[in-house]
Design an enzyme around this catalytic site. Structure first.
Site: not given
Ligand code: PAF
Length: 282
Positions: A31, A33-34, A36-37, A61, A148, A153
């Site tokens: 969540g 969100l920006h 990038g998402h 995590q 990326e 990850q």
């Protein structure tokens, strides 16, 4: 767009989609969100018949309880953005829905997970493997999309996919940046005005590390000089900067030792108390 809260309903809709021969793209997120998402979701939209986006701040995590507590939560705005992007299903479960009992699985993630973020944030990647494997088992997507910015990850998720035998294409998507070069991150909202003005220096210094490579310095020398340049700003503090093989995540002694995917420099930097990560390929 349907907002789904239960694993039962999620299974129903994805099983129906798969039964009808439709391809499914999954974008796992926490969540806040920006843009990038948004780029991940748009890519998933182009590649698949059905797009599922999960919005779940995964407690397993986080190795720092304060970080978990203060992690931005903006469900309403997130759902509005997802609807606008043409997402079919937003999966927004509670912690109890995902973890009706504690997840005690320990993944043998190997060397990719032992360095950098793995060394600095014990248990972090195991928690990522727990949630992503649960989402993969639930949705069984054809493709899954990851940014990326979290370069390591992606390597860890590939390892988890191999361990669990999932047949899912992992699609890495390029970092999206502000016009001044700062990598978009949900954590950027925590930057004070002063820290926000300093943060683009991370990208500038990482870009300058390419020039150092061109001048003939070894990866170890470039890494040391780059870490020094970050700390010399007086406003940024490098937790680490390492130049590693882009697949194995192991530090490189010589540029020629990098495999087919090349070398990547990974940085974690504190800026006004906010932990930011970024990377650069060579
Ligand atoms: O990159 C993230 O936002 C998270 O680590 C992920 C992959 C959604 C798992 O919680």
């Amino acid at each position: 767009m349907e907002v789904i809260r239960t694993t039962e309903r999620l299974r129903e809709v994805v099983d129906a989609a798969r039964g009808a021969g439709r391809t499914i793209g999954l974008v796992p997120t926490m969540g806040a969100l920006h843009a990038g998402h948004r780029s991940l979701v748009e890519r998933a939209r182009r590649d698949n018949d059905v797009v599922v986006v999960s919005v779940f701040v995964n407690p397993t995590q986080f190795n720092n309880p304060d970080d978990l507590r203060t992690y931005p939560r903006t469900e309403e705005a997130d759902c509005a953005m997802l609807e606008e992007c043409g997402v079919d299903y937003a999966f927004v479960p509670s912690v109890d829905e995902i973890y009706p009992e504690p997840d005690t699985r320990v993944f043998d993630l190997g060397p990719v997970a032992e360095v950098m973020e793995g060394a600095m944030r014990p248990g972090h990647f195991n928690g990522v493997a727990q949630i992503v494997s649960k989402l993969f088992a639930l949705v069984r997507p054809h493709r899954a999309y990851f940014g990326e910015k979290d370069f390591q990850q992606i390597a860890v998720i590939r390892r988890m996919v191999e361990l669990e035998g999932f047949s899912i294409e992992i699609v890495p998507c390029p970092i999206v940046r502000e016009s001044d070069g700062l990598a978009l991150s949900s954590r950027n909202v925590r930057l004070s005005a002063e820290a926000r003005a300093e943060a683009p220096k991370i990208r500038e210094i990482l870009l300058a590390s390419r020039d150092l490579k061109a001048q003939g310095y070894s990866p170890v020398e470039v890494a040391r000089m780059t870490e020094d340049a970050i700390n010399d700003t007086g406003t940024l503090e490098a937790e680490y900067f390492r130049i590693v093989d882009a697949v194995t995540m192991q530090p490189l002694a010589r540029w020629e030792d990098a495999g087919a995917c090349g070398a990547v420099g990974c940085a974690t930097v504190y800026c006004g108390g906010v932990r930011l990560i970024d990377n650069i390929t060579y």
